[in-house]
Scaffold this motif. Structure first.
Motif, PDB file in Angstrom:
ATOM      1  N   ASN A 236       0.858  -1.185   0.000  1.00  0.00           N
ATOM      2  CA  ASN A 236       0.000   0.000   0.000  1.00  0.00           C
ATOM      3  C   ASN A 236       0.894   1.234   0.000  1.00  0.00           C
ATOM      4  N   SER A 237       1.088   1.835  -1.168  1.00  0.00           N
ATOM      5  CA  SER A 237       2.034   2.949  -1.306  1.00  0.00           C
ATOM      6  C   SER A 237       1.606   4.167  -0.483  1.00  0.00           C
ATOM      7  N   ASP A 238       0.311   4.396  -0.351  1.00  0.00           N
ATOM      8  CA  ASP A 238      -0.160   5.540   0.446  1.00  0.00           C
ATOM      9  C   ASP A 238       0.190   5.354   1.917  1.00  0.00           C
ATOM     10  N   LEU A 239       0.042   4.131   2.411  1.00  0.00           N
ATOM     11  CA  LEU A 239       0.368   3.850   3.808  1.00  0.00           C
ATOM     12  C   LEU A 239       1.871   3.972   4.040  1.00  0.00           C
ATOM     13  N   ILE A 240       2.671   3.479   3.104  1.00  0.00           N
ATOM     14  CA  ILE A 240       4.126   3.580   3.233  1.00  0.00           C
ATOM     15  C   ILE A 240       4.539   5.052   3.308  1.00  0.00           C
ATOM     16  N   LYS A 241       3.946   5.861   2.459  1.00  0.00           N
ATOM     17  CA  LYS A 241       4.260   7.292   2.456  1.00  0.00           C
ATOM     18  C   LYS A 241       3.883   7.933   3.787  1.00  0.00           C
ATOM     19  N   GLU A 242       2.740   7.554   4.331  1.00  0.00           N
ATOM     20  CA  GLU A 242       2.295   8.121   5.604  1.00  0.00           C
ATOM     21  C   GLU A 242       3.228   7.702   6.743  1.00  0.00           C
ATOM     22  N   ILE A 243       3.632   6.452   6.745  1.00  0.00           N
ATOM     23  CA  ILE A 243       4.553   5.975   7.793  1.00  0.00           C
ATOM     24  C   ILE A 243       5.875   6.718   7.706  1.00  0.00           C
ATOM     25  N   ASN A 244       6.416   6.835   6.502  1.00  0.00           N
ATOM     26  CA  ASN A 244       7.702   7.510   6.336  1.00  0.00           C
ATOM     27  C   ASN A 244       7.622   8.990   6.706  1.00  0.00           C
ATOM     28  N   ASN A 245       6.480   9.609   6.461  1.00  0.00           N
ATOM     29  CA  ASN A 245       6.305  11.018   6.824  1.00  0.00           C
ATOM     30  C   ASN A 245       6.264  11.216   8.338  1.00  0.00           C
ATOM     31  N   LYS A 246       5.753  10.236   9.045  1.00  0.00           N
ATOM     32  CA  LYS A 246       5.610  10.365  10.504  1.00  0.00           C
ATOM     33  C   LYS A 246       6.788   9.765  11.262  1.00  0.00           C
ATOM     34  N   LYS A 247       7.581   8.981  10.588  1.00  0.00           N
ATOM     35  CA  LYS A 247       8.733   8.347  11.237  1.00  0.00           C
ATOM     36  C   LYS A 247       9.888   9.335  11.338  1.00  0.00           C
ATOM     37  N   ASN A 248      10.561   9.330  12.475  1.00  0.00           N
ATOM     38  CA  ASN A 248      11.730  10.192  12.623  1.00  0.00           C
ATOM     39  C   ASN A 248      12.820   9.774  11.637  1.00  0.00           C
ATOM     40  N   PRO A 249      13.569  10.745  11.082  1.00  0.00           N
ATOM     41  CA  PRO A 249      14.668  10.374  10.170  1.00  0.00           C
ATOM     42  C   PRO A 249      15.813   9.737  10.954  1.00  0.00           C
ATOM     43  N   TRP A 250      16.577   8.908  10.272  1.00  0.00           N
ATOM     44  CA  TRP A 250      17.796   8.326  10.836  1.00  0.00           C
ATOM     45  C   TRP A 250      17.543   7.533  12.122  1.00  0.00           C
ATOM     46  N   THR A 251      16.436   6.799  12.168  1.00  0.00           N
ATOM     47  CA  THR A 251      16.190   5.996  13.371  1.00  0.00           C
ATOM     48  C   THR A 251      17.090   4.764  13.407  1.00  0.00           C
ATOM     49  N   ILE A 252      17.733   4.440  12.291  1.00  0.00           N
ATOM     50  CA  ILE A 252      18.702   3.347  12.249  1.00  0.00           C
ATOM     51  C   ILE A 252      20.091   3.966  12.125  1.00  0.00           C
ATOM     52  N   ASN A 253      20.987   3.613  13.035  1.00  0.00           N
ATOM     53  CA  ASN A 253      22.323   4.187  12.955  1.00  0.00           C
ATOM     54  C   ASN A 253      23.104   3.566  11.792  1.00  0.00           C
ATOM     55  N   THR A 254      24.177   4.227  11.429  1.00  0.00           N
ATOM     56  CA  THR A 254      24.942   3.836  10.241  1.00  0.00           C
ATOM     57  C   THR A 254      25.463   2.404  10.335  1.00  0.00           C
ATOM     58  N   LEU A 255      26.006   2.026  11.490  1.00  0.00           N
ATOM     59  CA  LEU A 255      26.565   0.682  11.627  1.00  0.00           C
ATOM     60  C   LEU A 255      25.482  -0.385  11.561  1.00  0.00           C
ATOM     61  N   ALA A 256      24.305  -0.106  12.123  1.00  0.00           N
ATOM     62  CA  ALA A 256      23.207  -1.069  12.054  1.00  0.00           C
ATOM     63  C   ALA A 256      22.766  -1.278  10.608  1.00  0.00           C
ATOM     64  N   ALA A 257      22.729  -0.193   9.835  1.00  0.00           N
ATOM     65  CA  ALA A 257      22.357  -0.300   8.419  1.00  0.00           C
ATOM     66  C   ALA A 257      23.380  -1.131   7.646  1.00  0.00           C
ATOM     67  N   ILE A 258      24.666  -0.901   7.914  1.00  0.00           N
ATOM     68  CA  ILE A 258      25.714  -1.686   7.259  1.00  0.00           C
ATOM     69  C   ILE A 258      25.628  -3.146   7.689  1.00  0.00           C
ATOM     70  N   ALA A 259      25.411  -3.365   8.991  1.00  0.00           N
ATOM     71  CA  ALA A 259      25.298  -4.725   9.513  1.00  0.00           C
ATOM     72  C   ALA A 259      24.162  -5.479   8.836  1.00  0.00           C
ATOM     73  N   GLY A 260      23.053  -4.801   8.627  1.00  0.00           N
ATOM     74  CA  GLY A 260      21.912  -5.423   7.969  1.00  0.00           C
ATOM     75  C   GLY A 260      22.271  -5.924   6.586  1.00  0.00           C
ATOM     76  N   GLU A 261      22.978  -5.104   5.834  1.00  0.00           N
ATOM     77  CA  GLU A 261      23.368  -5.509   4.483  1.00  0.00           C
ATOM     78  C   GLU A 261      24.273  -6.738   4.512  1.00  0.00           C
ATOM     79  N   ILE A 262      25.156  -6.811   5.498  1.00  0.00           N
ATOM     80  CA  ILE A 262      26.044  -7.970   5.618  1.00  0.00           C
ATOM     81  C   ILE A 262      25.236  -9.220   5.963  1.00  0.00           C
ATOM     82  N   MET A 263      24.340  -9.103   6.943  1.00  0.00           N
ATOM     83  CA  MET A 263      23.605 -10.270   7.441  1.00  0.00           C
ATOM     84  C   MET A 263      22.653 -10.848   6.395  1.00  0.00           C
TER      85      MET A 263
END
Length: 364
Positions: A236-263
């Motif tokens: 649901n693209s409208d719901l995704i847009k609404e969630i992203n608009n209300k979600k704080n930016p950068w809630t995932i730190n840089t190392l966690a994002a890199i770790a995710g890609e590795i895992m």
């Protein structure tokens, strides 16, 4: 004195240390449901080399991470939302949907009811029946899904019963909910442990239905609860847009994002985990079959729910006997619809599993 039934969950090793005088390093937690293999070798090897990444902000869109998750989950990157653990996404979803009346399949994880309550809504439970081995009665569920329900919450595989709803039945649920304007939130935290994951996961249904969102994380399967990385899949693209608009930016730190890609790319670790859990599940079934005062329920996850059939033994008795040997199980008496004869434990190493099974046999 801390009451264990209120406080001793999988993350409460400090409380155990205080009450029982056992160092938390000496406790094997069969309650946390975390992969016994621990953090993958690839992650250990690679993450330290990326330490300089913390000097910059993460990509606000987390494009690379979302592409990696999409490949892993077999969906489109545009359907992926990332968050600070699945807990943040559960909270956001319930805030946005603001259900006045939510129906929850229980017994299950208590955080769903808490979040609905914080939003001013009411939660009602559809009880899975013990006489059915806690399997879903689809017809009875649909009879309760009427137009006064705003939100249906399903944990699949379910915690603590370890049972699953297969995709063919989930499609029937979504059809019924669509007719009654009910949104469905499916928590797939434990899906990777399921031996028949491809028949259970609802991810393909997000291509056909706009009234479903699926939540996942890395805490359990990838043994990384401290990284706080979760993601949601929704068509649901409208719901995704609404969630992203209300979600704080950068809630995932840089190392966690890199770790995710590795895992998510570590197929050796993923396959080794699945093989080990499947082997231990079958071996533990065989062992429990030989204990007359224990009933277990078929598991599609990395943990198992058991009922003590000896009336003179309670879940607290078994908890106490196990923790004295440094083995922490989950007393399930605080779950809705369960009493003081239910325990849950996850599958650890074969050696530790044998230690716990010996305690269960001795006490029961």
């Amino acid at each position: 004195m801390i009451k264990h039934k209120d406080h001793f969950h999988g993350s409460d090793l400090e409380a155990i240390e205080q009450v029982y005088g056992i160092k938390k390093e000496d406790i094997t937690s069969f309650s946390a449901n975390v992969n016994p293999l621990g953090v993958s070798y690839q992650l250990r090897k690679c993450l330290a080399s990326h330490i300089d990444a913390i000097t910059t902000y993460p990509d606000r869109e987390y494009t690379s991470l979302r592409n990696c998750i999409a490949s892993y989950a077999h969906t489109d990157a545009s359907n992926i939302i990332v968050g600070n653990g699945s807990t943040e996404l559960i909270s956001l979803m319930i805030q946005i949907k603001a259900p006045k009346k939510a129906l929850i399949l229980g017994p299950t994880y208590s955080e769903y009811e808490r979040e609905v309550s914080l939003g001013g809504g009411s939660s009602f439970y559809f009880p899975l029946q013990e006489e059915d081995d806690f399997r879903l009665n689809l017809e009875q569920l649909c009879s309760k899904l009427t137009s006064d329900i705003d939100l249906l919450i399903i944990c699949n595989p379910n915690n603590p019963t370890a049972g699953s709803i297969y995709r063919k039945d989930m499609r029937k649920i979504l059809d019924h909910c669509k007719r009654n304007d009910i949104f469905v939130m499916v928590d797939e935290t434990y899906i990777e442990f399921a031996p028949d994951m491809d028949q259970i996961s609802s991810v393909p249904l997000t291509n056909d239905y706009n009234n479903i969102i699926i939540l996942r994380g890395i805490s359990k399967f990838f043994a990384a609860p401290g990284l706080r990385l979760g993601y949601a899949i929704c068509g649901n693209s409208d719901l995704i847009k609404e969630i992203n608009n209300k979600k704080n930016p950068w809630t995932i730190n840089t190392l966690a994002a890199i770790a995710g890609e590795i895992m998510f790319k570590d197929t050796e670790y993923i396959n080794a985990t699945k093989q080990m859990i499947n082997q231990e599940r079958e071996r533990i079934y065989s062992y429990l079959d030989e204990i007359p005062n224990i009933k277990y329920y078929p598991s599609t996850s990395n943990f198992i729910l058991c009922k003590i059939l000896n009336d003179t033994v309670t879940s607290n008795d078994l908890f106490e006997a196990a923790i004295r040997k440094g083995l922490m199980i989950r007393d399930c008496s605080t779950f809705p619809f369960l009493d003081d004869h239910y325990i849950r434990f996850c599958f650890m190493s074969p050696e530790k599993n044998d230690e716990l099974l010996a305690v269960i046999k001795e006490v029961c």
